[in-house]
Design an enzyme around this catalytic site. Structure first.
Site, PDB file in Angstrom:
ATOM      1  N   LEU A  63       0.846  -1.200   0.000  1.00 45.83           N
ATOM      2  CA  LEU A  63       0.000   0.000   0.000  1.00 45.83           C
ATOM      3  C   LEU A  63       0.883   1.252   0.000  1.00 45.83           C
ATOM      4  O   LEU A  63       1.180   1.802   1.053  1.00 45.83           O
ATOM      5  CB  LEU A  63      -0.852  -0.059   1.261  1.00 45.83           C
ATOM      6  N   GLU A  65       1.576   4.489  -2.827  1.00 51.31           N
ATOM      7  CA  GLU A  65       1.387   5.013  -4.177  1.00 51.31           C
ATOM      8  C   GLU A  65       2.707   5.470  -4.797  1.00 51.31           C
ATOM      9  O   GLU A  65       2.928   5.281  -5.997  1.00 51.31           O
ATOM     10  CB  GLU A  65       0.369   6.150  -4.168  1.00 51.31           C
ATOM     11  N   ASP A  89      -8.915   9.296  -6.307  1.00 54.91           N
ATOM     12  CA  ASP A  89      -8.232  10.525  -6.716  1.00 54.91           C
ATOM     13  C   ASP A  89      -7.235  11.058  -5.695  1.00 54.91           C
ATOM     14  O   ASP A  89      -6.058  11.251  -6.013  1.00 54.91           O
ATOM     15  CB  ASP A  89      -9.262  11.613  -7.051  1.00 54.91           C
ATOM     16  N   PHE A  91      -5.794   9.732  -3.288  1.00 57.04           N
ATOM     17  CA  PHE A  91      -4.736   8.827  -2.837  1.00 57.04           C
ATOM     18  C   PHE A  91      -3.629   8.713  -3.872  1.00 57.04           C
ATOM     19  O   PHE A  91      -2.646   7.990  -3.670  1.00 57.04           O
ATOM     20  CB  PHE A  91      -5.314   7.471  -2.453  1.00 57.04           C
ATOM     21  N   TYR A  93      -2.002  11.386  -4.538  1.00 57.42           N
ATOM     22  CA  TYR A  93      -1.092  12.474  -4.201  1.00 57.42           C
ATOM     23  C   TYR A  93       0.278  12.017  -3.694  1.00 57.42           C
ATOM     24  O   TYR A  93       1.285  12.643  -4.028  1.00 57.42           O
ATOM     25  CB  TYR A  93      -1.752  13.469  -3.221  1.00 57.42           C
ATOM     26  N   PRO A  94       0.357  10.939  -2.914  1.00 59.80           N
ATOM     27  CA  PRO A  94       1.707  10.503  -2.523  1.00 59.80           C
ATOM     28  C   PRO A  94       2.593  10.163  -3.725  1.00 59.80           C
ATOM     29  O   PRO A  94       3.817  10.164  -3.616  1.00 59.80           O
ATOM     30  CB  PRO A  94       1.454   9.244  -1.674  1.00 59.80           C
ATOM     31  N   HIS A 134     -12.351  11.318  -1.269  1.00 57.47           N
ATOM     32  CA  HIS A 134     -12.825  10.331  -2.244  1.00 57.47           C
ATOM     33  C   HIS A 134     -13.566  11.003  -3.403  1.00 57.47           C
ATOM     34  O   HIS A 134     -14.346  10.350  -4.091  1.00 57.47           O
ATOM     35  CB  HIS A 134     -13.760   9.311  -1.591  1.00 57.47           C
TER      36      HIS A 134
HETATM   37  C1  LIG Z   1      -2.913   7.049   0.746  1.00 62.06           C
HETATM   38  C2  LIG Z   1      -4.071   6.126   0.654  1.00 62.06           C
HETATM   39  N1  LIG Z   1      -4.077   5.174  -0.286  1.00 62.06           N
HETATM   40  C3  LIG Z   1      -5.155   4.364  -0.419  1.00 62.06           C
HETATM   41  C4  LIG Z   1      -6.225   4.494   0.399  1.00 62.06           C
HETATM   42  C5  LIG Z   1      -7.447   3.617   0.195  1.00 62.06           C
HETATM   43  N2  LIG Z   1      -7.618   2.718   1.319  1.00 62.06           N
HETATM   44  C6  LIG Z   1      -8.440   3.001   2.338  1.00 62.06           C
HETATM   45  S1  LIG Z   1      -8.348   1.903   3.567  1.00 62.06           S
HETATM   46  C7  LIG Z   1      -7.215   0.970   2.754  1.00 62.06           C
HETATM   47  C8  LIG Z   1      -6.640  -0.232   3.416  1.00 62.06           C
HETATM   48  C9  LIG Z   1      -5.993   0.123   4.724  1.00 62.06           C
HETATM   49  O1  LIG Z   1      -5.479  -0.996   5.346  1.00 62.06           O
HETATM   50  P1  LIG Z   1      -4.765  -0.922   6.740  1.00 62.06           P
HETATM   51  O2  LIG Z   1      -3.760   0.185   6.758  1.00 62.06           O
HETATM   52  O3  LIG Z   1      -4.289  -2.271   7.075  1.00 62.06           O
HETATM   53  O4  LIG Z   1      -5.903  -0.466   7.738  1.00 62.06           O
HETATM   54  P2  LIG Z   1      -7.268  -1.216   8.075  1.00 62.06           P
HETATM   55  O5  LIG Z   1      -8.273  -0.819   7.038  1.00 62.06           O
HETATM   56  O6  LIG Z   1      -7.007  -2.670   8.063  1.00 62.06           O
HETATM   57  O7  LIG Z   1      -7.655  -0.705   9.409  1.00 62.06           O
HETATM   58  C10 LIG Z   1      -6.939   1.536   1.504  1.00 62.06           C
HETATM   59  C11 LIG Z   1      -6.036   0.975   0.511  1.00 62.06           C
HETATM   60  C12 LIG Z   1      -6.162   5.493   1.380  1.00 62.06           C
HETATM   61  N3  LIG Z   1      -7.168   5.698   2.252  1.00 62.06           N
HETATM   62  N4  LIG Z   1      -5.082   6.295   1.485  1.00 62.06           N
END
Ligand SMILES: Cc1ncc(C[n+]2csc(CCOP(=O)(O)OP(=O)(O)O)c2C)c(N)n1
Lengths: 334, 383
Positions: A63, A65, A89, A91, A93-94, A134
């Site tokens: 995870l 970007e 969108d 996300f 930015y990183p 979002h």
């Molecule tokens: C920078 C960023 N990239 C992608 C997302 C989309 N997104 C939301 S929750 C998630 C998974 C997060 O997993 P984790 O860090 O393990 O936390 P959990 O949901 O398990 O509490 C993703 C990819 C985001 N919120 N922020």
């Protein structure tokens, strides 16, 4: 001759089909991003690709970007054609550091020796009741970065055709997917996917005489609705769907505005410093003597994208477009 | 003289003896997650604390089920449930002093509520009437953060600032297992260690980042191991054991407060529900895995210890449930009222002084709304 049943397909399905066909046609095409594999993407665009092509070609990445786009740069340097997905969108930015410092300028800094054929898919825009981060429309940032193509489909057929063209492009393409149109449907012959055109051409979606609405992506259906509503007022509006913001199709736009003499640019992202300013300036430069009124913009307010319960007041709707068209009349007569 | 010419004359000198700056051994996490419940340590644990943790766990679980129900009724756009992870949430809230700060991620509603945030306000972001909307200074809770890991450097900066001002304030920052892959996570840990900032990072490792299992997120032996490379201790704890999480976090907070610098704590837990109500977890995990974790439920674990020690009886359990039920009823009632919304709020708080462009847009919307009003009145339509 057997007739193939024409079935409705959603924009999300058309995008998935484009990825599938591109992967089948060229083993260099790799899809990667968060949740694109087993899950098939949070919008299911990549559904089935990992199964069909294996996890090495449709990869669930860690995870990160910046990491996703940064590794895609290296992969492209070694001859692959990565298609990366940014989940939403805001996300993406990183990954801006990689996008702006490397992806957009690798061709230029290597005197053409190292083009980067990377497609960056970014779901964008509001209207789906998304929580904060979002619903951003980030096209102005991408447009302001030389070296990037910026493309956005508004129809199911274009979703397919433009994505194929983007993947085939030897330059990096930011492929903006209007997420509120993911579930919009159109008839579709699965045996015969829509045509693939080179990116950079706008298309006239409705012809008319009174004024030209210049739009793209999520705002196209709104403009088409405005055309219907305008008929009641006796206005006959033309609608140009840009499809590609970079390169910009001056010809189609100029031809239309010279004929109608009036133009309104419609988009969701902010007004100040937004795409509409650039478009209005270009139209004015090319059509000044044909214009009966200043080019107007109907766009989002200059505010952080609002919470879902208020977004309807922010998004440019039919009434706001019609008000602008009415102002064009007024400007012309006074 | 060019470099090439210089080279001939160059005689390498032996490098000074290399020494590690820090002995990594004390920084390394335990091999297995630390536990209190079900071990001898449970007998020593403070009864008052255990009872408090229990009450908050029961409330937290009830909050999760109530908020999930509200999504089904359309009252919430989305809710990322923390069912199964309540022990982490509650311990994170209870371990802090009032002057400390909490930096939650979007799944940490319970931590914010257990720290005293109004349960309705904690849902503002997800309900969609305002982003965040509360004053972080009031309870010292940063806004629930959606872009992953981006709040972590903020926690470091705040903790650093507090120390520069001579305040013994600690910041506790929460992040998921997926979030540990983001660059912001790594930069935050590095700053924290270099500055010896009084900050504690709690990773709630719940097994998945949406659909992606931990094995695809990291190749490290554990997430706690990541700490060592930055020069801070890593601790591994059973995230379903409220007493253990509280103890480990407590030690980390005390260490930070005493000037010892940051700690990374990994709590091993499990997300019992799908990522959010918009997610289909059947696509990426087996029911049997979820069921296996159900046997390690954080509430049942603590309840067992408390009853065994004679600290809790049926009446006590009943009282905790009633208290949680009252909280849920109040939440339900207040969430079932439409929030009072003023579209003109769109223009509030963009700047201290609105730009002229914004004032123009504000006037435009006001005129539009007035026109709509007149239209409705002339049609006699209900508004
Ligand atoms: C920078 C960023 N990239 C992608 C997302 C989309 N997104 C939301 S929750 C998630 C998974 C997060 O997993 P984790 O860090 O393990 O936390 P959990 O949901 O398990 O509490 C993703 C990819 C985001 N919120 N922020």
């Amino acid at each position: 001759m057997t007739t193939v049943a024409v079935k409705p397909a959603t924009m999300a399905q058309a995008l998935g089909r484009a990825l599938r066909d591109a992967m089948a046609a060229d083993p260099a095409v790799h899809v990667m991003g968060e949740d694109v594999g087993t899950l098939g993407g949070v919008f299911r665009v990549t559904d089935g690709l990992a199964k069909e092509f294996g996890e090495d070609r449709c990869t669930d990445t860690p995870l990160a970007e910046a990491g996703i786009l940064g590794t895609a740069v290296g992969m492209a340097m070694y001859g692959l054609r990565p298609v990366v997905e940014m989940q939403f969108d805001a996300f993406a930015y990183p990954a801006f550091e990689q996008l702006i410092s490397h992806v957009s300028r690798m061709r230029n800094r290597t005197r053409g020796a190292m083009p980067l054929p990377i497609t960056i898919r970014v779901p964008y825009g509001g209207g789906i009741g998304g929580v904060e981060h979002h619903s951003d429309s980030s096209e102005a940032y991408y447009m302001a970065t030389p070296g990037l193509h910026v493309v956005t489909p508004a129809t199911v057929a274009d979703a397919y055709g433009l994505l194929r063209a983007a993947i085939a492009s030897d330059d990096p393409v930011v492929f903006l997917e209007p997420k509120r149109l993911y579930w919009s449907k159109d008839s579709w012959n699965p045996e015969e996917p829509p045509a693939v055109e080179p990116i950079g051409r706008a298309v006239v979606r409705r012809s008319g005489r009174s004024a030209t609405l210049i739009t793209y992506g999520p705002s196209l259906p709104v403009c088409l609705e405005a055309v219907e509503a305008a008929q009641a007022e006796g206005w006959n509006l033309e609608v140009v769907d840009l499809r590609s913001l970079v390169p910009f199709d001056d010809e189609t736009v100029t031809t239309s505005v010279r004929r109608t003499g009036r133009a309104v640019v419609v988009h969701e992202s902010g007004t100040f410093g937004g795409p509409g300013g650039e478009i209005a300036a270009r139209v004015t430069e090319r059509c000044f003597h044909y214009l009966e009124a200043p080019v107007l913009r109907v766009a989002g307010f200059d505010i952080p994208y609002p919470p879902p319960m208020l977004e309807r007041h922010h998004l440019p709707g039919v009434d706001r477009i019609l008000d602008a068209v009415a102002r064009l009349q007024w400007e012309a007569e006074n | 003289m060019t470099v090439m010419e210089q080279r001939g004359a160059y005689r390498p000198t032996p490098p000074p003896a290399w020494q590690p700056r820090t002995d990594p051994a004390p920084l390394l996490p335990d091999e297995v997650p630390y536990r209190v419940l079900g071990t001898d340590a449970a007998a020593e644990a403070d009864p008052e604390l255990l009872r408090r943790l229990y009450g908050e766990l029961v409330r937290g679980r009830r909050y999760n089920t109530q908020a999930t129900a509200l999504t089904k009724q359309g009252r919430l756009a989305v809710y990322p449930s923390s069912t199964g992870q309540e022990a982490c949430q509650v311990a994170a809230a209870l371990v802090l002093e009032e002057r400390d700060w909490l930096f939650p991620s979007y799944r940490d509603t319970l931590a914010a509520v257990a720290r005293g945030l109004d349960p309705v306000q904690a849902l503002g972001l997800l309900r969609g009437d305002w982003h965040s909307g509360y004053d972080p200074r009031e309870r010292r809770i940063a806004p629930l953060c959606t872009p992953l890991a981006t709040q972590l450097p903020h926690a470091v900066g705040l903790a650093h600032a507090a120390r520069l001002q001579g305040d013994d304030v600690v910041a506790l920052a929460l992040v998921g297992d997926g979030g540990t892959s983001e660059g912001d996570f790594h930069e935050a840990l590095n700053f924290a260690a270099v500055w010896q900032a009084p900050v504690v990072f709690l990773v709630q490792n719940n097994g998945f980042a949406i659909s992606v299992p931990l094995a695809k997120q990291t190749a490290a032996p554990s997430l706690a191991h990541k700490a060592v490379g930055y020069g801070m201790p890593g601790r591994l704890v059973d995230g379903n054991d409220a007493a253990a999480v509280h103890q480990v976090l407590g030690e980390a907070v005390a260490h930070a407060r005493a000037g010892g610098g940051p700690t990374l704590v990994e709590a091993v837990t499990y997300r019992m529900e799908a990522h959010t109500n918009a997610d289909d977890d059947k696509r990426y995990r087996a029911d049997s895995e979820v069921e296996a974790w159900r046997a390690h439920d954080p509430i049942a674990l603590l309840e067992h210890t408390l009853t065994e020690r004679g600290l809790l009886d049926e009446a006590g359990i009943q009282a905790a449930r009633e208290d949680a039920e009252a909280m849920a009823a109040d939440l339900r009632e207040r969430m079932n009222q439409d929030p009072a919304l003023d579209p003109m709020d769109l223009f509030g708080h963009v700047y201290d002084q609105p730009t002229t462009q914004l004032l123009e847009q504000e006037a435009q919307l006001r005129a539009e709304l007035a026109a709509q009003e007149r239209h409705h009145e002339s049609e006699g339509a209900p508004r």
